[in-house]
Each structure stands twice: as C-alpha cells, then as structure tokens.
Scaffold this motif. Sequence first.
Motif, PDB file in Angstrom:
ATOM      1  N   SER A  55       0.811  -1.213   0.000  1.00  0.00           N
ATOM      2  CA  SER A  55       0.000   0.000   0.000  1.00  0.00           C
ATOM      3  C   SER A  55       0.844   1.263   0.000  1.00  0.00           C
ATOM      4  O   SER A  55       0.329   2.365  -0.141  1.00  0.00           O
ATOM      5  N   LEU A 159     -16.192  -1.141  10.158  1.00  0.00           N
ATOM      6  CA  LEU A 159     -15.736  -2.345   9.470  1.00  0.00           C
ATOM      7  C   LEU A 159     -16.707  -2.686   8.346  1.00  0.00           C
ATOM      8  O   LEU A 159     -17.927  -2.714   8.554  1.00  0.00           O
ATOM      9  N   THR A 162     -18.123  -8.473   4.625  1.00  0.00           N
ATOM     10  CA  THR A 162     -18.028  -8.985   3.260  1.00  0.00           C
ATOM     11  C   THR A 162     -19.063 -10.053   2.943  1.00  0.00           C
ATOM     12  O   THR A 162     -19.805  -9.947   1.968  1.00  0.00           O
ATOM     13  N   GLU A 178     -10.280  -8.952   4.481  1.00  0.00           N
ATOM     14  CA  GLU A 178      -9.381  -7.973   3.888  1.00  0.00           C
ATOM     15  C   GLU A 178      -8.670  -8.672   2.740  1.00  0.00           C
ATOM     16  O   GLU A 178      -7.776  -9.495   2.958  1.00  0.00           O
ATOM     17  N   GLU A 179      -9.073  -8.372   1.514  1.00  0.00           N
ATOM     18  CA  GLU A 179      -8.696  -9.212   0.384  1.00  0.00           C
ATOM     19  C   GLU A 179      -7.205  -9.238   0.112  1.00  0.00           C
ATOM     20  O   GLU A 179      -6.655 -10.283  -0.259  1.00  0.00           O
ATOM     21  N   ARG A 180      -6.494  -8.131   0.263  1.00  0.00           N
ATOM     22  CA  ARG A 180      -5.067  -8.115  -0.038  1.00  0.00           C
ATOM     23  C   ARG A 180      -4.240  -8.802   1.046  1.00  0.00           C
ATOM     24  O   ARG A 180      -3.340  -9.582   0.764  1.00  0.00           O
ATOM     25  N   ARG A 181      -4.546  -8.510   2.289  1.00  0.00           N
ATOM     26  CA  ARG A 181      -3.822  -9.143   3.394  1.00  0.00           C
ATOM     27  C   ARG A 181      -4.251 -10.594   3.587  1.00  0.00           C
ATOM     28  O   ARG A 181      -3.594 -11.354   4.287  1.00  0.00           O
ATOM     29  N   GLY A 184      -9.008 -11.706   8.073  1.00  0.00           N
ATOM     30  CA  GLY A 184     -10.375 -11.268   8.290  1.00  0.00           C
ATOM     31  C   GLY A 184     -10.774 -11.337   9.744  1.00  0.00           C
ATOM     32  O   GLY A 184      -9.942 -11.511  10.643  1.00  0.00           O
TER      33      GLY A 184
END
Length: 403
Positions: A55, A159, A162, A178-181, A184
């Motif tokens: 990021s 928050l 999803t 959290e799609e990149r990391r 969740g």
Amino acid sequence: METQRSAAARLTCTDREWHAEVGPFLFHWRPAWLLVMLMLFPGCFDSGQSGDEASSSNAKPQSNRPSDSPSPAEIWQRFIAANFAGDQACADCHRKEFEAHQRSGHSHTAIRMEESPLAERLAQAGSYQDSRRQQNWSFQLDQGKFLVKDENHPTMPALTVTWLLGSGTHAQTAIAVEERRRQGVELRWSWLANRNGLGLTPDHEPYDVYNRNSIECFGRPMNTADVLACLGCHMTVGPPPGAPLRTDFFVPNVGCERCHGPRQKHVELAKQGRGNEIKPLINYRDAEEYIAACATCHRDASDLTGQEQPHELVRFQPFGLKKSACYLKSDGQLSCANCHDPHDATSHDRELYKKQCQSCHRESQSRICPVQPQGDCIECHMPAVEWTAGIRFHDHWIRKPEK
C-alpha cells in the motif's frame, strides 16, 4: 515430505509463471475437491510484499508481466467462465435434481452481506447490544457496503462486512475479509434461527475479554488459513493460490459443480446430444469414499484435535457415522446417501429414517429392536444433542442408548 511452508514458497511466482505453470495444472484438474484445495496453498498471486509495503506509494510493482498480456485476475476469471456452467445450466436436463438442490441448504450457503435480507433488517434496526461485553454496535448500508461500528470506541473505524455464511437453517454468521492481506474477522454476532434474531456467534465466549484497540472488538480474528477454511466450505470454488480474496474470485454456495466438477464442456456437448462423452466427476468406489467427500466440510477424525468436548462432536457427523456398528458391519455399504438425498434438503420425516433402519433390522430377524420395535429409532439410537446457543444436531453415531 515437503512442508506446507516450503510448498507455499515454491508456489510463489510471477504473473507469467502463474500462467505457464499453474494454468495447465488447473486444466488437468480431475476430482472436484482439488479446486477447493487450491484455496489452501498461498503463493501464486503474492508479490513478495507485505500489505503495508504493497500500500506504500514508494512500493514498486514486482510483476514482469508484459503490459499487453492478461493479468492473473483476468486469467482466473476467464478460466471460471470457460469451465463452470453454473447451477441453472444443469436445470434443462436435470430438472428434478436442480429443483431438489434449490430446496437444500447447500444452494444458499453464502451471500454478499450487503445483498442479504439480513443486512436490510439490521440497517433498519440500527444497532445491537452485546450484553456479555456491554458493547454496542451500529449498522449501516452505505453506497453498496454494509458497515458495522463499535459505538463504545468511536476512534475505531467502521468495518465493512463482506460475506454472510450459512443456510439459515440454524444460523448465519458474518465475516469481514481484507482481500489483499488475506485476513479477516468473524463477527461476534450471528443470526440464530431458534431466536429469530441476533445472538452470540458460537465459540466466541473466549473473546468476552478482548483487546479493545484491535480487531477483536468486532469478533474473532482470522488468519489466511482460517478465512480459506471458512469460505472453502461455503463456496463452489475459490481463487487460485495466493490470490487476493476478492469477492468476484468466488463462486458462492455449494453448487452442482462443487461435487460434479466443472460442467461447461458437458453442457455444450449435451446441447448436441453428446453429453455422455463427459461424465460427472463422481466415481465413489465404496461408502468410505462417499463419506470422505462429505467430510471435506462436515468433518471426520482427521479434523479432531483431541480436545473436543462430547457435545462438540455433533459437528463431526462423518466421524460419528464411522464409529457406528451399522457402518462397521455394513461391508463398506453404509454411507451418508443411505439416509440423505445429496441433492435435497434434509428430511425431517422420521418414518423415512425408520424404514432405512428396518431395511436391515427386519422384524423377521433377531436384529429388530427388542425395546421399541415400532418406536422412533433416532430418538433412542442417535438423539439430537445441543451444540451451543440452543442449536441441536445429531452426531450420527448410531449406538445403543446409555442406561
């Protein structure tokens, strides 16, 4: 034997390597569950950067992919479109099975949270109080996102939730990913059918005491393995190794192709009257293989840690069934399908199950029950056990009742 960590390191690759090495493997995929196994091995979409590094404005792209070649995301989405037909495509030829599947919990095990009826209800309600923590959450639907905020800690950002997981027969639990990391959190509140409202998510009692300045204020933190295991049992297929956990990389619900495999080619040939040239990918040689397919999510002995309490074993139905004398003495014939239609909703007709018992325990034989020959077999030999929060399951361990 190669460890999971070394396997993950070996699978880490550039965009071009993913196309060359992983792509062919996917197209030679055979059993349906192997695609789900892809979710368990991180690597091929990893850039070698941490989430913070990725990021950062100073971070440099790690990919050496030519600008005119498709990205790994595009390759994956093309693979899904080219190989997966979707449940509706099965309906033309398999109407009976399709309609049965639509009645089953498998057909609605996952939905985007913001698209769920529950999201609308919670947004209208506005808030929920956790009496165990004396904590208040507020809910909001905003620009296509479902947001939850810890009102006890105003500085904690809202928050974005999803997924809502579960058929709703017993419960539905929300998770934020959290799609990149690839991490969740499992939300602390769930919708419980027996209350027709929110209650504590099962197994969240250990988080009554929590770090108020961390993600624990929302619920149970989930690492990558936790997220993949959770989503893996509620989806038809998920993203390839190491991919961001983007919602559009998943095919939600336990659909036809979760067990029968990718059917697009089969559908195309069926329209030409040649559907039999590609058979569904189900070829169970015995009951144990059938049970193993169900145990992928419904769990068996390999999933036990040895620390489970007796009431917790109700979530390990294949484990219970394989401990039953009925299974052990069936000469490899007794499986889940003897009592359950794999396409349809679970029947609550006790007479149906009684007939299954009496198909072996006939009145003309000494094996008929001497206590209640005409009674309810399940109530005595496989009674429902409370797991948590008033939710009851049958452990499927068929045995003589304790005196």
